[in-house]
Design an enzyme around this catalytic site. Structure first.
Site, PDB file in Angstrom:
ATOM      1  N   ALA A 130       0.825  -1.208   0.000  1.00  0.00           N
ATOM      2  CA  ALA A 130       0.000   0.000   0.000  1.00  0.00           C
ATOM      3  C   ALA A 130       0.860   1.259   0.000  1.00  0.00           C
ATOM      4  O   ALA A 130       1.054   1.895  -1.033  1.00  0.00           O
ATOM      5  CB  ALA A 130      -0.943  -0.008   1.194  1.00  0.00           C
ATOM      6  N   GLU A 170      11.864   6.064  -0.104  1.00  0.00           N
ATOM      7  CA  GLU A 170      12.113   5.423  -1.389  1.00  0.00           C
ATOM      8  C   GLU A 170      12.881   6.376  -2.305  1.00  0.00           C
ATOM      9  O   GLU A 170      12.675   7.586  -2.248  1.00  0.00           O
ATOM     10  CB  GLU A 170      10.788   5.009  -2.040  1.00  0.00           C
ATOM     11  CG  GLU A 170      10.025   3.958  -1.236  1.00  0.00           C
ATOM     12  CD  GLU A 170       8.742   3.500  -1.935  1.00  0.00           C
ATOM     13  OE1 GLU A 170       8.432   4.016  -3.033  1.00  0.00           O
ATOM     14  OE2 GLU A 170       8.045   2.637  -1.382  1.00  0.00           O
ATOM     15  N   HIS A 203       8.507  -1.242  -5.263  1.00  0.00           N
ATOM     16  CA  HIS A 203       7.250  -0.522  -5.500  1.00  0.00           C
ATOM     17  C   HIS A 203       6.652  -0.921  -6.857  1.00  0.00           C
ATOM     18  O   HIS A 203       6.418  -0.090  -7.734  1.00  0.00           O
ATOM     19  CB  HIS A 203       7.475   0.989  -5.438  1.00  0.00           C
ATOM     20  CG  HIS A 203       6.231   1.741  -5.040  1.00  0.00           C
ATOM     21  ND1 HIS A 203       6.252   2.894  -4.304  1.00  0.00           N
ATOM     22  CD2 HIS A 203       4.910   1.500  -5.292  1.00  0.00           C
ATOM     23  CE1 HIS A 203       5.020   3.342  -4.118  1.00  0.00           C
ATOM     24  NE2 HIS A 203       4.197   2.504  -4.710  1.00  0.00           N
ATOM     25  N   GLY A 258       3.654  -2.499  -7.233  1.00  0.00           N
ATOM     26  CA  GLY A 258       2.224  -2.771  -7.124  1.00  0.00           C
ATOM     27  C   GLY A 258       1.425  -2.462  -8.373  1.00  0.00           C
ATOM     28  O   GLY A 258       0.530  -3.211  -8.761  1.00  0.00           O
ATOM     29  N   ALA A 259       1.735  -1.348  -9.020  1.00  0.00           N
ATOM     30  CA  ALA A 259       0.977  -0.938 -10.209  1.00  0.00           C
ATOM     31  C   ALA A 259       1.713  -1.254 -11.508  1.00  0.00           C
ATOM     32  O   ALA A 259       1.301  -0.809 -12.576  1.00  0.00           O
ATOM     33  CB  ALA A 259       0.683   0.557 -10.145  1.00  0.00           C
TER      34      ALA A 259
END
Length: 526
Positions: A232, A262, A280, A282-283
């Site tokens: 998230a 990050e 990162h 996720g998308a």
């Protein structure tokens, strides 16, 4: 000719959509990494399409005199100074639902990876070690998945987990029992979730209430041997405390796609063998990237060519003709919703807005959206006036409107009522010289302007209370700007809205709540 700059890697489809609408496109996908060059390029553009590499600071926004809209392909807008954009009259849009499935799938993949030690086994096998007994894993079948946040992405994770025959429990203050039942999810407290869940997956925005929600204290009550997954937002987990819990065995493993800082490099948690990490991602699927690129291109084109607003984080959906009449009432509705949202306790089940007087003749939608957005804002960082009602619907929150042409004491009033499992809270407001004013809270009449920092108080109506409260604030060197009182009857329960010149510290708030006459004291931010 309208001109749009694309300063991140957005894809050819976005360019084609904009050019098909007769918009001039400047496509420079590496420009976002060079702030000085970006500053120069922003001088004559009407729109800007970005991902996460471009950081739209207040300085860059100030250097873009023609910029009308910033479109973020994706949900996160941490790289945009929204306050500066709003002050400059620039619409900020995102695509909040374009990568929901992709992010949910990544969370499921990370759950499998950490439970079966797949990355570690892969690395070992490629070194020809064949350490079969070293990588004993855990099944997901029959285990309990605890979701911290069960909105759009969390709901998809729940559905996928149920397909794996997992039992799903959730902590989400904004999810109603009815909606949870529809999802097949059991609503529980955070503490119960920590104690029962075999796997814990986070799907909540990062804000003051959720920062370090997996804290050192939380990790002390967590079910021994649980796994933690975070795809998230960084900052939801106290990473130092997690490292200790991994070392002493309280947590069996962690799968992290996001970090407090990050890019995360040389992070101490990388040294743990029971941790799976990704940068990162996720998308990061082709489908999601294409979806959000197409969506943001269409939204920017619609806004620049027709004035239509979609998924805006800093403005309601409203036409140019309606704006002057609606704007002050939208502002009033937002303030009423914000006050109610900050003071209610428990999952919101319903929000109603009552229009009385001349305001009943205006378009209700933008005002209601402003109310709902502000009421939900304390828990949902991504909520805005455009997506507020759909997010409320997803959570089983009923939204109702009521109109009456008469308003006995004022030309127009708005009354906002927020219902929760623990009761209802209502507040009424009116415009004084175009500015929002509170005129009633529940059945108590009082007149109060709103300030950035306020204190809401319910107290016993007894002599000496105001003096005692003043002493506490004086000792804390907190100045009172305005003090507005109301009560129903002498000696009963009284209520106050107090504007302060600065925020209250936690110690000062505790001292106020310790006063014998106090029934409730809560800080408010506007």
């Amino acid at each position: 000719m309208v001109k749009v700059l694309i300063s991140d890697k957005l894809g050819d489809d976005a360019v084609r959509i904009l050019e098909a609408r007769k918009i001039e496109v400047v496509f420079n996908p590496d420009l976002g990494k060079d702030p000085a060059a970006l500053k120069e390029a922003l001088q004559d553009v009407d729109g800007l399409a970005i991902r996460s590499a471009t950081k739209m600071t207040a300085e860059l926004i100030e250097a873009a005199p023609k910029l009308k809209v910033i479109g973020r392909a994706g949900i996160g807008v941490d790289n945009i100074d929204i306050d500066a954009a709003t002050a400059a009259g620039i619409a900020v849009m995102n695509t909040p639902f374009g990568n929901a499935v992709t992010t949910a799938e990544h969370a499921i993949a990370m759950m499998f990876a950490v439970a079966r030690k797949i990355p570690q086994a892969d690395a070992s096998t490629k070194q020809s070690k064949w350490e079969k007994s070293k990588f004993m894993g855990r099944e997901l079948f029959g285990k309990t998945l605890g979701l911290i946040g069960a909105g759009n992405i969390g709901g998809i994770v729940a559905s996928r987990a149920q397909g794996l025959r997992m039992k799903v429990i959730a902590f989400d203050p904004f999810l109603s029992e009815e909606k949870a039942n529809d999802m097949g999810v059991e609503l529980v407290s955070l503490n119960e979730l920590l104690q029962r869940a075999d796997f814990i997956s986070l799907h909540t925005p990062l804000n003051d209430k959720t920062r370090n929600i997996i804290s050192r204290e939380a990790l002390e009550v967590i079910r021994p041997g649980a796994f933690i997954i975070n795809c998230a937002r960084g900052g939801l987990i106290d990473e130092d405390a997690l490292a200790e819990a991994l070392d002493d065995g309280r947590v069996a493993g962690a799968a992290l796609d996001v970090f407090a800082e990050e890019p995360a490099k040389n992070h101490p948690i990388f040294e743990r063998e029971n941790v799976v990490v990704t940068p990162h991602l996720g998308a990061s699927t082709r489908e999601a990237q294409e979806n959000v690129a197409v969506q943001i291109a269409e939204q920017i084109a619609d806004y620049l060519l027709t004035g239509a607003v979609q998924n805006a984080l800093n403005m309601p959906s409203v036409t140019a003709d309606e704006a002057p009449k609606l704007k002050p009432f939208i502002n009033l509705g937002e303030k009423l919703g914000s006050l109610a949202g900050q003071l209610v306790d428990g999952a919101i089940t319903g929000i109603s807005v009552r229009f009385a007087g001349h305001v009943s003749e205006l378009k209700a939608g933008p005002i209601v959206s402003g109310v709902v957005s502000s009421a939900l804002k304390p828990q949902l960082a991504t909520v805005n006036a455009v997506n507020a009602t759909s997010l409320a619907k997803d959570r089983g929150i009923s939204i109702t409107e009521e109109k009456t042409e008469t308003s006995p004491n004022f030309g127009s009033t708005l009354t906002v009522k927020v219902e929760t499992a623990n009761g209802a809270f209502s507040v009424t407001g009116a415009l004084f010289g175009g500015e929002p004013r509170i005129v009633r809270i529940g059945d108590v009449r009082l007149e109060a302007s709103l300030a950035p920092n306020m204190l809401f108080v319910i107290n016993e109506d007894k002599p000496g209370f105001i003096g005692a409260l003043g002493d506490v604030l004086s000792d804390a060197k907190v100045n009172i700007a305005t003090f507005n009182l109301g009560r129903q009857e002498a000696g009963g329960e009284a209520m106050a809205l107090i504007a302060l010149d600065q925020e209250l510290s936690d110690d000062t708030l505790r001292a106020i709540n310790a006063l014998p006459q106090i029934k409730r004291a809560a800080p408010l931010k506007f």
